[in-house]
Design an enzyme around this catalytic site. Structure first.
Site, mmCIF file in Angstrom:
data_model
loop_
_atom_site.group_PDB
_atom_site.id
_atom_site.type_symbol
_atom_site.label_atom_id
_atom_site.label_comp_id
_atom_site.label_asym_id
_atom_site.label_seq_id
_atom_site.Cartn_x
_atom_site.Cartn_y
_atom_site.Cartn_z
ATOM 1 N N LYS A 23 -13.904 5.593 -23.490
ATOM 2 C CA LYS A 23 -14.723 6.684 -22.953
ATOM 3 C C LYS A 23 -15.469 6.293 -21.696
ATOM 4 C CE LYS A 23 -15.005 10.173 -24.734
ATOM 5 N NZ LYS A 23 -14.082 11.333 -24.714
ATOM 6 N N GLY A 26 -18.862 0.364 -18.510
ATOM 7 C CA GLY A 26 -20.174 0.159 -17.898
ATOM 8 C C GLY A 26 -20.320 -1.234 -17.339
ATOM 9 N N ARG A 27 -21.529 -1.506 -16.904
ATOM 10 C CA ARG A 27 -21.841 -2.843 -16.389
ATOM 11 C C ARG A 27 -21.651 -3.875 -17.489
ATOM 12 N NH1 ARG A 27 -27.749 -3.937 -14.611
ATOM 13 N NH2 ARG A 27 -27.822 -1.981 -15.735
ATOM 14 N N VAL A 31 -17.111 1.404 -23.671
ATOM 15 C CA VAL A 31 -17.437 2.217 -24.846
ATOM 16 C C VAL A 31 -16.195 2.965 -25.317
ATOM 17 C CG1 VAL A 31 -18.852 4.111 -25.754
ATOM 18 C CG2 VAL A 31 -19.839 2.504 -24.101
ATOM 19 N N ASP A 142 -33.780 0.363 -18.300
ATOM 20 C CA ASP A 142 -32.603 0.868 -17.572
ATOM 21 C C ASP A 142 -32.423 2.347 -17.887
ATOM 22 O OD1 ASP A 142 -30.467 0.755 -15.818
ATOM 23 O OD2 ASP A 142 -29.059 -0.060 -17.291
HETATM 24 N N1 ADE Z 1 -20.942 6.974 -24.123
HETATM 25 C C1 ADE Z 1 -21.724 5.926 -24.326
HETATM 26 N N2 ADE Z 1 -22.122 5.884 -25.604
HETATM 27 C C2 ADE Z 1 -21.565 6.938 -26.232
HETATM 28 C C3 ADE Z 1 -21.624 7.460 -27.551
HETATM 29 N N3 ADE Z 1 -22.328 6.865 -28.494
HETATM 30 N N4 ADE Z 1 -20.963 8.591 -27.810
HETATM 31 C C4 ADE Z 1 -20.275 9.178 -26.843
HETATM 32 N N5 ADE Z 1 -20.184 8.758 -25.592
HETATM 33 C C5 ADE Z 1 -20.827 7.647 -25.287
#
Ligand code: ADE
Length: 308
Positions: A23, A26-27, A31, A142
């Site tokens: 999904k 990130g740094r 995820v 952050d």
């Molecule tokens: N992006 C980052 N964390 C997430 C999460 N827990 N659910 C959906 N998208 C996300």
């Protein structure tokens, strides 16, 4: 470490989890949407070099006080080892709407949605910042629209505690690096590299970022007739997509630039109050900034008495 086996005693077995879809990247790691038994969950995978960030996040989520409707729900943390690589996993609730940043890119919001998102997000922040007999203050460090997730009902929950700090009352935080977080959302005193931050200074730094997020919400509110501009990050107009520290310093510290508040926003009585609120959050003087609990009160009052 000869004792490393002992430290694992609370979690010997990994949960049966299937990664389904990447999904976000990130740094600190990536995820995934994943499946755990019959449940949809989110798995954040930290590479081995980001172990400290995983440890911090795990510690913060393990505090009983972070169990709150406006803080991302924690499920567990695991060290995953195969013969080749070690990964650190953080397992939390999954939210299909994703981050507030993603949501605002794809959608405009109504005045009542704006109030709901802003109130719930600030309730989460006020809860983190609160200190009681049983809870220490937590500074996020952050805070930004990518780290606020939207639940199905469009209430917000705060995520990503990899840089968070806890403060036990009366104690100073010791030796921590002050210039952390995302450049775009850094308060002027952080950009300046001011040192000797204490607990209150860190909370005021979070509040500066909160002001910027309130501006992002208003910029995508469809109270206005006609077309709403495409979503832009705070200062995107001024510094573009990949600002350097120098770009941010020049604008936020030297020129004291802030995101533009459109004059027509002020014609809407509720939004007018919210515009004042964001300005009081991003004040150059940290001591002049509103607290999170004060912002919650403002939003409740503005929503109750000042319908569009
Ligand atoms: N992006 C980052 N964390 C997430 C999460 N827990 N659910 C959906 N998208 C996300």
């Amino acid at each position: 470490d000869p004792n490393s086996g002992l430290h694992q005693s609370s979690q010997l077995e990994n949960r049966p989890i299937q990664l389904i879809e990447l999904k976000a990247q990130g740094r600190f790691g990536s995820v995934w949407k994943a499946q755990f038994k019959s449940e949809e969950v989110a798995v954040k995978i930290f590479p081995i070099q980001d172990r400290q960030s995983w440890m911090t996040e795990k510690q913060i989520f393990s505090l009983p006080s972070t169990d709150h409707p406006n803080i991302l729900q924690y499920i567990g943390a695991e060290k995953r080892d195969d013969n080749l690589t070690t990964e650190f996993w953080l397992i939390t609730a999954y939210h299909e709407n994703g981050s507030l940043c993603d949501y605002l890119k794809a959608n405009t919001i109504t005045w009542s949605e704006l109030c709901k998102i802003a109130e719930s997000m600030c309730r989460g922040l006020a809860h983190l910042h609160e200190s009681t007999a049983t809870k220490s203050t937590i500074a996020h460090r952050d805070f930004k629209s990518k780290n606020v997730l939207l639940k199905r009902d469009l209430t917000a929950c705060i995520a990503d505690f990899g840089l968070a700090l806890t403060f036990e009352s009366g104690k100073s935080c010791g030796d921590v690096h002050g210039q952390v977080g995302t450049r775009r959302y850094m308060a002027p005193e952080v950009l300046e590299g001011a040192i000797n931050f204490n607990c209150d200074s860190f909370l005021r730094i979070d509040m500066y970022a909160c002001g910027l997020i309130l501006w992002e919400l208003v910029s995508r509110c469809n109270f206005q007739v006609g077309s709403i501009p495409e979503y832009q990050l705070p200062f995107e107009e001024e510094v573009g997509s990949h600002p350097t520290l120098e770009d941010m310093q020049e604008n936020v510290v030297q020129k004291k630039v802030r995101p533009v508040i459109q004059p027509h926003w002020r014609k809407h009585s509720g939004l007018n109050v919210l515009c004042d609120t964001m300005e009081e959050c991003w004040d150059h003087d940290p001591e002049a900034r509103l607290s999170a609990s004060c912002v919650v009160e403002r939003i409740i009052v503005q929503n109750r008495y000042l319908q569009p």
